[in-house]
Motif scaffolding. Structure first.
Motif, PDB file in Angstrom:
ATOM      1  N   PRO A  92       0.823  -1.217   0.000  1.00 36.00           N
ATOM      2  CA  PRO A  92       0.000   0.000   0.000  1.00 36.00           C
ATOM      3  C   PRO A  92       0.857   1.267   0.000  1.00 36.00           C
ATOM      4  CG  PRO A  92      -0.919  -1.604   1.510  1.00 36.00           C
ATOM      5  CD  PRO A  92       0.384  -2.172   1.044  1.00 36.00           C
ATOM      6  N   LYS A  93       0.433   2.257  -0.747  1.00 34.00           N
ATOM      7  CA  LYS A  93       1.173   3.508  -0.885  1.00 34.00           C
ATOM      8  C   LYS A  93       1.321   4.217   0.468  1.00 34.00           C
ATOM      9  CE  LYS A  93       1.630   3.522  -5.428  1.00 34.00           C
ATOM     10  NZ  LYS A  93       2.959   3.515  -6.080  1.00 34.00           N
ATOM     11  N   PHE A  94       2.380   4.991   0.582  1.00 33.79           N
ATOM     12  CA  PHE A  94       2.604   5.780   1.784  1.00 33.79           C
ATOM     13  C   PHE A  94       1.477   6.785   1.967  1.00 33.79           C
ATOM     14  CE2 PHE A  94       4.381   9.690   3.658  1.00 33.79           C
ATOM     15  CZ  PHE A  94       4.721   9.202   4.915  1.00 33.79           C
ATOM     16  N   ASP A  95       0.963   6.877   3.186  1.00 30.41           N
ATOM     17  CA  ASP A  95      -0.132   7.787   3.510  1.00 30.41           C
ATOM     18  C   ASP A  95       0.360   8.783   4.557  1.00 30.41           C
ATOM     19  OD1 ASP A  95      -2.423   9.114   4.263  1.00 30.41           O
ATOM     20  OD2 ASP A  95      -3.665   7.315   4.406  1.00 30.41           O
ATOM     21  N   GLU A  96       0.691   9.979   4.108  1.00 33.61           N
ATOM     22  CA  GLU A  96       1.274  10.975   5.016  1.00 33.61           C
ATOM     23  C   GLU A  96       0.310  11.407   6.110  1.00 33.61           C
ATOM     24  OE1 GLU A  96       0.285  14.899   2.243  1.00 33.61           O
ATOM     25  OE2 GLU A  96       2.358  14.300   2.616  1.00 33.61           O
ATOM     26  N   ASN A  97      -0.945  11.139   5.945  1.00 29.70           N
ATOM     27  CA  ASN A  97      -1.928  11.518   6.968  1.00 29.70           C
ATOM     28  C   ASN A  97      -1.978  10.523   8.128  1.00 29.70           C
ATOM     29  OD1 ASN A  97      -2.900  13.837   5.524  1.00 29.70           O
ATOM     30  ND2 ASN A  97      -4.024  12.438   4.167  1.00 29.70           N
ATOM     31  N   LYS A  98      -1.440   9.326   7.907  1.00 27.27           N
ATOM     32  CA  LYS A  98      -1.530   8.282   8.933  1.00 27.27           C
ATOM     33  C   LYS A  98      -0.169   7.736   9.384  1.00 27.27           C
ATOM     34  CE  LYS A  98      -6.055   6.612   7.318  1.00 27.27           C
ATOM     35  NZ  LYS A  98      -6.794   5.423   6.819  1.00 27.27           N
ATOM     36  N   GLU A  99       0.886   8.125   8.704  1.00 25.58           N
ATOM     37  CA  GLU A  99       2.214   7.604   9.054  1.00 25.58           C
ATOM     38  C   GLU A  99       3.287   8.599   8.657  1.00 25.58           C
ATOM     39  OE1 GLU A  99       3.322   4.208   6.543  1.00 25.58           O
ATOM     40  OE2 GLU A  99       1.614   4.694   5.245  1.00 25.58           O
ATOM     41  N   ASP A 100       4.413   8.558   9.381  1.00 26.99           N
ATOM     42  CA  ASP A 100       5.550   9.383   8.981  1.00 26.99           C
ATOM     43  C   ASP A 100       6.526   8.525   8.187  1.00 26.99           C
ATOM     44  OD1 ASP A 100       6.467   7.847  11.161  1.00 26.99           O
ATOM     45  OD2 ASP A 100       8.016   9.322  11.616  1.00 26.99           O
ATOM     46  N   ILE A 101       7.329   9.157   7.355  1.00 24.86           N
ATOM     47  CA  ILE A 101       8.200   8.437   6.428  1.00 24.86           C
ATOM     48  C   ILE A 101       9.242   7.598   7.160  1.00 24.86           C
ATOM     49  CG2 ILE A 101       9.911  10.280   6.197  1.00 24.86           C
ATOM     50  CD1 ILE A 101       8.553   8.022   3.356  1.00 24.86           C
ATOM     51  N   GLU A 102       9.593   7.985   8.381  1.00 24.72           N
ATOM     52  CA  GLU A 102      10.599   7.241   9.136  1.00 24.72           C
ATOM     53  C   GLU A 102      10.020   6.038   9.865  1.00 24.72           C
ATOM     54  OE1 GLU A 102      11.918  10.593  11.332  1.00 24.72           O
ATOM     55  OE2 GLU A 102      13.759  10.820  10.142  1.00 24.72           O
ATOM     56  N   GLY A 103       8.707   5.959   9.950  1.00 26.61           N
ATOM     57  CA  GLY A 103       8.073   4.797  10.548  1.00 26.61           C
ATOM     58  C   GLY A 103       8.063   4.777  12.062  1.00 26.61           C
ATOM     59  N   LEU A 104       8.220   5.940  12.691  1.00 23.93           N
ATOM     60  CA  LEU A 104       8.220   6.002  14.156  1.00 23.93           C
ATOM     61  C   LEU A 104       6.876   6.448  14.719  1.00 23.93           C
ATOM     62  CD1 LEU A 104      11.746   7.527  14.830  1.00 23.93           C
ATOM     63  CD2 LEU A 104      11.067   5.126  14.741  1.00 23.93           C
ATOM     64  N   ASN A 105       6.061   7.084  13.879  1.00 17.37           N
ATOM     65  CA  ASN A 105       4.735   7.529  14.312  1.00 17.37           C
ATOM     66  C   ASN A 105       3.712   7.062  13.281  1.00 17.37           C
ATOM     67  OD1 ASN A 105       5.340   9.349  16.720  1.00 17.37           O
ATOM     68  ND2 ASN A 105       6.707  10.224  15.163  1.00 17.37           N
ATOM     69  N   VAL A 106       3.172   5.893  13.523  1.00 19.81           N
ATOM     70  CA  VAL A 106       2.199   5.291  12.617  1.00 19.81           C
ATOM     71  C   VAL A 106       0.901   5.067  13.386  1.00 19.81           C
ATOM     72  CG1 VAL A 106       1.718   3.387  11.041  1.00 19.81           C
ATOM     73  CG2 VAL A 106       4.085   4.131  11.419  1.00 19.81           C
ATOM     74  N   ALA A 107      -0.173   5.648  12.892  1.00 19.59           N
ATOM     75  CA  ALA A 107      -1.455   5.503  13.570  1.00 19.59           C
ATOM     76  C   ALA A 107      -1.833   4.032  13.690  1.00 19.59           C
ATOM     77  CB  ALA A 107      -2.531   6.264  12.792  1.00 19.59           C
ATOM     78  N   LYS A 108      -2.460   3.673  14.788  1.00 22.41           N
ATOM     79  CA  LYS A 108      -2.837   2.284  15.036  1.00 22.41           C
ATOM     80  C   LYS A 108      -3.726   1.751  13.912  1.00 22.41           C
ATOM     81  CE  LYS A 108      -1.892   0.243  18.258  1.00 22.41           C
ATOM     82  NZ  LYS A 108      -0.739  -0.700  18.487  1.00 22.41           N
ATOM     83  N   GLU A 109      -4.624   2.596  13.426  1.00 19.07           N
ATOM     84  CA  GLU A 109      -5.496   2.205  12.315  1.00 19.07           C
ATOM     85  C   GLU A 109      -4.657   1.850  11.081  1.00 19.07           C
ATOM     86  OE1 GLU A 109      -8.731   4.277   9.251  1.00 19.07           O
ATOM     87  OE2 GLU A 109      -7.952   5.393  10.985  1.00 19.07           O
ATOM     88  N   ARG A 110      -3.635   2.663  10.807  1.00 16.58           N
ATOM     89  CA  ARG A 110      -2.793   2.422   9.648  1.00 16.58           C
ATOM     90  C   ARG A 110      -1.959   1.161   9.841  1.00 16.58           C
ATOM     91  NH1 ARG A 110      -2.569   2.621   4.334  1.00 16.58           N
ATOM     92  NH2 ARG A 110      -0.527   3.182   3.486  1.00 16.58           N
ATOM     93  N   GLN A 111      -1.488   0.903  11.045  1.00 16.03           N
ATOM     94  CA  GLN A 111      -0.741  -0.317  11.321  1.00 16.03           C
ATOM     95  C   GLN A 111      -1.565  -1.554  11.000  1.00 16.03           C
ATOM     96  OE1 GLN A 111       1.439  -0.594  15.047  1.00 16.03           O
ATOM     97  NE2 GLN A 111       1.488   1.633  15.257  1.00 16.03           N
ATOM     98  N   LEU A 112      -2.827  -1.520  11.384  1.00 22.25           N
ATOM     99  CA  LEU A 112      -3.700  -2.659  11.114  1.00 22.25           C
ATOM    100  C   LEU A 112      -3.944  -2.824   9.620  1.00 22.25           C
ATOM    101  CD1 LEU A 112      -6.292  -2.165  14.014  1.00 22.25           C
ATOM    102  CD2 LEU A 112      -4.478  -3.894  13.863  1.00 22.25           C
ATOM    103  N   GLU A 113      -4.119  -1.707   8.914  1.00 25.23           N
ATOM    104  CA  GLU A 113      -4.331  -1.756   7.470  1.00 25.23           C
ATOM    105  C   GLU A 113      -3.126  -2.384   6.760  1.00 25.23           C
ATOM    106  OE1 GLU A 113      -6.999   2.380   7.182  1.00 25.23           O
ATOM    107  OE2 GLU A 113      -4.971   2.263   6.322  1.00 25.23           O
ATOM    108  N   LEU A 114      -1.924  -1.915   7.130  1.00 23.11           N
ATOM    109  CA  LEU A 114      -0.706  -2.431   6.497  1.00 23.11           C
ATOM    110  C   LEU A 114      -0.483  -3.896   6.828  1.00 23.11           C
ATOM    111  CD1 LEU A 114       1.687   0.616   7.052  1.00 23.11           C
ATOM    112  CD2 LEU A 114       0.780  -0.196   4.873  1.00 23.11           C
ATOM    113  N   ALA A 115      -0.666  -4.266   8.094  1.00 23.85           N
ATOM    114  CA  ALA A 115      -0.436  -5.650   8.517  1.00 23.85           C
ATOM    115  C   ALA A 115      -1.368  -6.608   7.783  1.00 23.85           C
ATOM    116  CB  ALA A 115      -0.633  -5.776  10.034  1.00 23.85           C
ATOM    117  N   GLU A 116      -2.622  -6.165   7.570  1.00 25.78           N
ATOM    118  CA  GLU A 116      -3.578  -7.018   6.853  1.00 25.78           C
ATOM    119  C   GLU A 116      -3.200  -7.145   5.385  1.00 25.78           C
ATOM    120  OE1 GLU A 116      -8.388  -7.338   5.915  1.00 25.78           O
ATOM    121  OE2 GLU A 116      -7.626  -5.809   7.294  1.00 25.78           O
TER     122      GLU A 116
END
Length: 396
Positions: A130-154
């Motif tokens: 899935p494409k990078f979503d600047e609204n839900k995650e930072d490019i360095e991967g240290l601040n990723v919204a829980k919702e976005r983590q679940l989306e990516l993991a799935e």
């Protein structure tokens, strides 16, 4: 003498003097010992069918014991040999000069995101995640919204069984696929890049005859295996050669993967990569207790020094490693966790990187990284511990 009193030049000088001197006796004896030990193991295995004909479970256990130990000894033989490299590597299914040349290129560009040769991190785009979503995650991967983590993991897949199946695929087929189709290799290379074509981008014109000689070695191996199959049986070939061959591949892939893959290891862009940074973007690991130091000749435990100076023979790498530990301090990377557990955990946690950064660290299936590059005074420190001009470590 303490780490803060030593300079980088003293380490280089030490690595290029007495530690790079090759003692032919010390170099050849482990080679000979490995051949003898492997011969004894194979000879002992020839008695398994007659001794345990009626005991299936005992037979199964003994064959697995043979496969495990012959694979380890074969790996040790693979890792230290050079004097008769073409013969032994060909027997182990490795095109010797082709591997030697690409391995040299790997040493020359370790940790370079666009030039390294093996276990090069794949980007999110390359893997079609899935494409990078600047609204839900930072490019360095240290601040990723829980919702976005679940989306990516799935979308990417982080179920233990899914991770295990893919890991087993890497362990079984990873090395042959690297040789045949550049799997895990540099993705900037043309399609169909491999280790058997003299015209491959990996090689240049001066290598042509060496690549052909390597191909001849593999052809002779296939001829020998075909003759063995014709006069005996494929089952015998599989039992005595093919299964140990897969074990050797497993250990080679495991060792190489864990030497160069970790959530805390950086990979650098062209503008920031230097040979010292790349050489130190490697890890020493404790491999299965006595097995690593004895049967594998310290390839796991002394790999950082091998990248600092590949001319240091294996029996001097321990001394070089002690010197590096003293000098590097917090910059020296070492892991003492269980080797097999580390293999699974690293495969699970190192899924992809994001492009657009000067220093990249792996992210897991949830898009979370455990490390970031830190810029200080216009330069980058991948560890958070900068080094002053005189080689003294300074903390933040």
């Amino acid at each position: 003498m303490v780490a803060t009193q030593r300079t980088s030049s003293s380490v280089v000088e030490e690595a290029q003097t007495d530690m790079t001197h090759t003692d032919s006796a010390q170099f050849i004896v482990p080679n000979f010992t490995d051949v003898v030990l492997l011969s004894i193991i194979v000879y002992a295995a020839t008695y398994i069918p007659s001794v345990v004909e009626a005991a299936f479970l005992l037979s199964f256990a003994l064959w697995n014991t043979y496969w495990f130990w012959s694979g380890l000894v074969g790996t040790g033989l693979w890792t230290i040999n050079n004097a008769v490299g073409w013969v032994i590597h060909s027997a182990l299914g490795v095109p010797y000069h082709s591997w030697r040349i690409s391995h040299g290129r790997h040493h020359a560009a370790t940790g370079h995101i666009a030039r390294d040769e093996v276990f090069v991190p794949r980007s999110r785009d390359q893997l079609k995640y899935p494409k990078f979503d600047e609204n839900k995650e930072d490019i360095e991967g240290l601040n990723v919204a829980k919702e976005r983590q679940l989306e990516l993991a799935e979308a990417i897949g982080d179920a233990p069984l899914f991770v295990l199946v893919n890991l087993l695929s890497q362990q079984l087929l990873g090395y042959p696929m690297y040789l045949i189709r550049n799997a895990s290799g540099q993705k900037t290379y043309p399609k169909f890049t491999n280790h058997f074509n003299p015209d491959s981008v990996i090689f240049d014109k001066r290598h042509r005859n060496q690549i052909i000689a390597s191909d001849v070695g593999i052809a002779l191996l296939f001829a020998a295996l075909g003759t063995w199959t014709h006069y005996r049986s494929f089952a015998e070939v599989a039992t005595y050669y093919l299964v140990p061959y897969l074990w050797v591949n497993h250990w080679l892939v495991s060792i190489t993967f864990l030497q160069h893959t970790d959530p805390f290891l950086p990979h650098y862009s062209n503008s920031l990569w230097t040979f010292p940074r790349g050489a130190l973007a490697t890890i020493d690991r404790n491999c299965l207790g006595f097995i690593g130091p004895v049967l594998l000749h310290g390839i796991c435990e002394t790999h950082v020094s091998h990248h600092i100076s590949s001319k240091i023979p294996h029996y001097n790498a321990w001394k070089a490693t002690d010197a590096l530990k003293e000098f590097l301090g917090p910059h020296y990377q070492k892991r003492d966790d269980n080797f097999i557990a580390a293999l699974y955990r690293t495969y699970r946690d190192c899924r992809f990187v994001d492009e657009g950064l000067e220093v990249v660290f792996f992210k897991n299936a949830s898009g979370v990284a455990q490390m970031k590059g830190k810029f200080e005074g216009g330069s980058v420190s991948d560890s958070g511990v900068d080094m002053s001009a005189d080689g003294k470590a300074k903390t933040n």
